[in-house]
Design a protein around this motif. Structure first.
Motif, PDB file in Angstrom:
ATOM      1  N   TRP A   1      58.166  27.509 -20.727  1.00  0.00           N
ATOM      2  CA  TRP A   1      56.873  27.973 -19.386  1.00  0.00           C
ATOM      3  C   TRP A   1      56.695  26.875 -18.826  1.00  0.00           C
ATOM      4  N   VAL A   2      56.464  25.985 -19.002  1.00  0.00           N
ATOM      5  CA  VAL A   2      56.176  24.334 -18.655  1.00  0.00           C
ATOM      6  C   VAL A   2      56.471  24.235 -17.334  1.00  0.00           C
ATOM      7  N   VAL A   3      57.784  24.248 -17.430  1.00  0.00           N
ATOM      8  CA  VAL A   3      58.466  24.096 -16.846  1.00  0.00           C
ATOM      9  C   VAL A   3      59.126  25.304 -15.636  1.00  0.00           C
TER      10      VAL A   3
ATOM     11  N   ALA B   1      49.693  20.174 -17.888  1.00  0.00           N
ATOM     12  CA  ALA B   1      50.362  18.481 -18.986  1.00  0.00           C
ATOM     13  C   ALA B   1      49.561  18.813 -20.704  1.00  0.00           C
ATOM     14  N   VAL B   2      48.918  18.938 -20.782  1.00  0.00           N
ATOM     15  CA  VAL B   2      48.009  18.878 -21.950  1.00  0.00           C
ATOM     16  C   VAL B   2      49.524  19.770 -22.819  1.00  0.00           C
ATOM     17  N   ILE B   3      50.067  21.113 -22.506  1.00  0.00           N
ATOM     18  CA  ILE B   3      51.543  22.087 -22.903  1.00  0.00           C
ATOM     19  C   ILE B   3      52.708  20.844 -22.971  1.00  0.00           C
ATOM     20  N   ALA B   4      52.515  20.008 -21.459  1.00  0.00           N
ATOM     21  CA  ALA B   4      54.011  19.593 -21.809  1.00  0.00           C
ATOM     22  C   ALA B   4      53.856  17.817 -23.309  1.00  0.00           C
ATOM     23  N   LEU B   5      52.926  17.749 -22.614  1.00  0.00           N
ATOM     24  CA  LEU B   5      52.310  16.443 -24.077  1.00  0.00           C
ATOM     25  C   LEU B   5      52.356  17.063 -25.842  1.00  0.00           C
ATOM     26  N   LEU B   6      52.146  18.455 -25.793  1.00  0.00           N
ATOM     27  CA  LEU B   6      52.375  18.622 -27.092  1.00  0.00           C
ATOM     28  C   LEU B   6      53.570  19.495 -27.825  1.00  0.00           C
ATOM     29  N   CYS B   7      54.487  18.878 -26.217  1.00  0.00           N
ATOM     30  CA  CYS B   7      55.615  20.047 -26.513  1.00  0.00           C
ATOM     31  C   CYS B   7      56.108  18.440 -26.367  1.00  0.00           C
ATOM     32  N   GLY B   8      55.927  17.809 -26.286  1.00  0.00           N
ATOM     33  CA  GLY B   8      56.586  16.027 -26.467  1.00  0.00           C
ATOM     34  C   GLY B   8      57.242  15.546 -27.587  1.00  0.00           C
ATOM     35  N   LEU B   9      54.862  15.928 -28.475  1.00  0.00           N
ATOM     36  CA  LEU B   9      54.899  15.384 -29.560  1.00  0.00           C
ATOM     37  C   LEU B   9      55.393  16.138 -30.618  1.00  0.00           C
ATOM     38  N   ALA B  10      56.002  17.503 -30.525  1.00  0.00           N
ATOM     39  CA  ALA B  10      56.334  17.918 -31.311  1.00  0.00           C
ATOM     40  C   ALA B  10      58.010  18.378 -31.837  1.00  0.00           C
TER      41      ALA B  10
ATOM     42  N   ALA C   1      52.078  24.424 -34.059  1.00  0.00           N
ATOM     43  CA  ALA C   1      50.810  25.612 -34.774  1.00  0.00           C
ATOM     44  C   ALA C   1      49.744  25.642 -33.125  1.00  0.00           C
ATOM     45  N   LEU C   2      49.432  23.547 -33.262  1.00  0.00           N
ATOM     46  CA  LEU C   2      48.864  23.677 -31.968  1.00  0.00           C
ATOM     47  C   LEU C   2      49.031  23.621 -30.354  1.00  0.00           C
ATOM     48  N   LEU C   3      50.099  23.792 -30.754  1.00  0.00           N
ATOM     49  CA  LEU C   3      50.621  23.895 -29.399  1.00  0.00           C
ATOM     50  C   LEU C   3      51.470  25.569 -28.836  1.00  0.00           C
ATOM     51  N   TRP C   4      51.210  26.373 -30.249  1.00  0.00           N
ATOM     52  CA  TRP C   4      51.401  27.958 -29.737  1.00  0.00           C
ATOM     53  C   TRP C   4      49.943  28.040 -29.195  1.00  0.00           C
ATOM     54  N   ALA C   5      49.353  27.944 -29.972  1.00  0.00           N
ATOM     55  CA  ALA C   5      47.859  27.912 -29.982  1.00  0.00           C
ATOM     56  C   ALA C   5      47.460  27.352 -28.149  1.00  0.00           C
ATOM     57  N   ALA C   6      47.706  26.335 -27.963  1.00  0.00           N
ATOM     58  CA  ALA C   6      47.387  26.083 -26.728  1.00  0.00           C
ATOM     59  C   ALA C   6      48.134  26.763 -25.495  1.00  0.00           C
ATOM     60  N   TRP C   7      49.522  27.298 -26.095  1.00  0.00           N
ATOM     61  CA  TRP C   7      50.473  27.745 -24.629  1.00  0.00           C
ATOM     62  C   TRP C   7      49.565  29.244 -24.645  1.00  0.00           C
ATOM     63  N   LEU C   8      48.920  30.075 -26.121  1.00  0.00           N
ATOM     64  CA  LEU C   8      48.728  31.544 -26.143  1.00  0.00           C
ATOM     65  C   LEU C   8      47.099  31.705 -24.883  1.00  0.00           C
ATOM     66  N   ILE C   9      46.519  30.551 -25.181  1.00  0.00           N
ATOM     67  CA  ILE C   9      45.717  30.783 -24.284  1.00  0.00           C
ATOM     68  C   ILE C   9      45.558  30.023 -23.182  1.00  0.00           C
ATOM     69  N   ALA C  10      46.427  29.367 -22.756  1.00  0.00           N
ATOM     70  CA  ALA C  10      46.418  29.234 -21.403  1.00  0.00           C
ATOM     71  C   ALA C  10      47.461  30.690 -20.746  1.00  0.00           C
ATOM     72  N   LEU C  11      48.088  31.230 -21.673  1.00  0.00           N
ATOM     73  CA  LEU C  11      48.631  31.988 -21.403  1.00  0.00           C
ATOM     74  C   LEU C  11      47.671  33.473 -20.458  1.00  0.00           C
ATOM     75  N   LEU C  12      46.411  33.340 -21.707  1.00  0.00           N
ATOM     76  CA  LEU C  12      45.345  34.571 -21.566  1.00  0.00           C
ATOM     77  C   LEU C  12      44.835  34.188 -20.509  1.00  0.00           C
ATOM     78  N   PHE C  13      44.082  33.186 -20.414  1.00  0.00           N
ATOM     79  CA  PHE C  13      43.147  32.557 -19.232  1.00  0.00           C
ATOM     80  C   PHE C  13      43.447  31.825 -18.010  1.00  0.00           C
ATOM     81  N   TYR C  14      45.244  31.374 -17.998  1.00  0.00           N
ATOM     82  CA  TYR C  14      45.393  31.108 -17.147  1.00  0.00           C
ATOM     83  C   TYR C  14      46.252  31.472 -15.720  1.00  0.00           C
TER      84      TYR C  14
END
Length: 135
Positions: free
Chosen positions: A39-41, A51-60, A122-135
């Motif tokens: 999704w980020v790419v 950027a936040v989701i990309a950072l979370l992907c990298g950390l994960a 889990a944090l990555l998925w929460a942020a990603w699902l919120i991004a899908l719903l609201f952005y």
């Protein structure tokens, strides 16, 4: 007495095998990073959320690499060679504490790293699902 020691050794072997299989699930953790990363790419709008989701992907991904590394380390470390492994790990990573860890502390650290990786995903998925719903 001898039977009791065999039981302790068997329990230790069982714990070691179960831990190895648990840590081997890093592959599945890495799989859960794939959808948000794609999704980020390809689909994410340029901005702070992407950027936040990309950072979370990298950390994960880093967390999965650490779990993979711990799984391979613990596959070769046992009670007999723990001290020698500590010297070798100190040589590789230059961290004094690695020389003094017991095998149980190494196992606890690997489980802690596994839980961190799970939490990051889990944090990555929460942020990603919120991004899908609201952005």
């Amino acid at each position: 007495m001898e039977n009791k020691r065999d039981s302790v050794t068997n329990d230790d072997d069982l714990a070691s095998h179960l831990l190895q299989h648990t840590l081997a699930s890093w592959r599945f953790l890495l799989f859960f990073i794939l959808a948000p990363l794609l999704w980020v790419v390809f689909a994410g709008q340029v901005g702070i959320v992407r950027a936040v989701i990309a950072l979370l992907c990298g950390l994960a991904c880093f967390g999965c690499w650490r779990v993979w590394l711990d799984a391979h380390y613990l596959a070769v470390i046992d009670q007999e060679n723990n001290e020698q492994a500590g010297v070798a790990l100190f040589f590789i990573w230059r961290r004094e504490r690695l020389q003094r860890l017991t095998l149980n502390e190494r196992r606890q650290g690997a489980l802690k790293q596994f839980r961190k990786a799970l939490g990051l995903i889990a944090l990555l998925w929460a942020a990603w699902l919120i991004a899908l719903l609201f952005y």
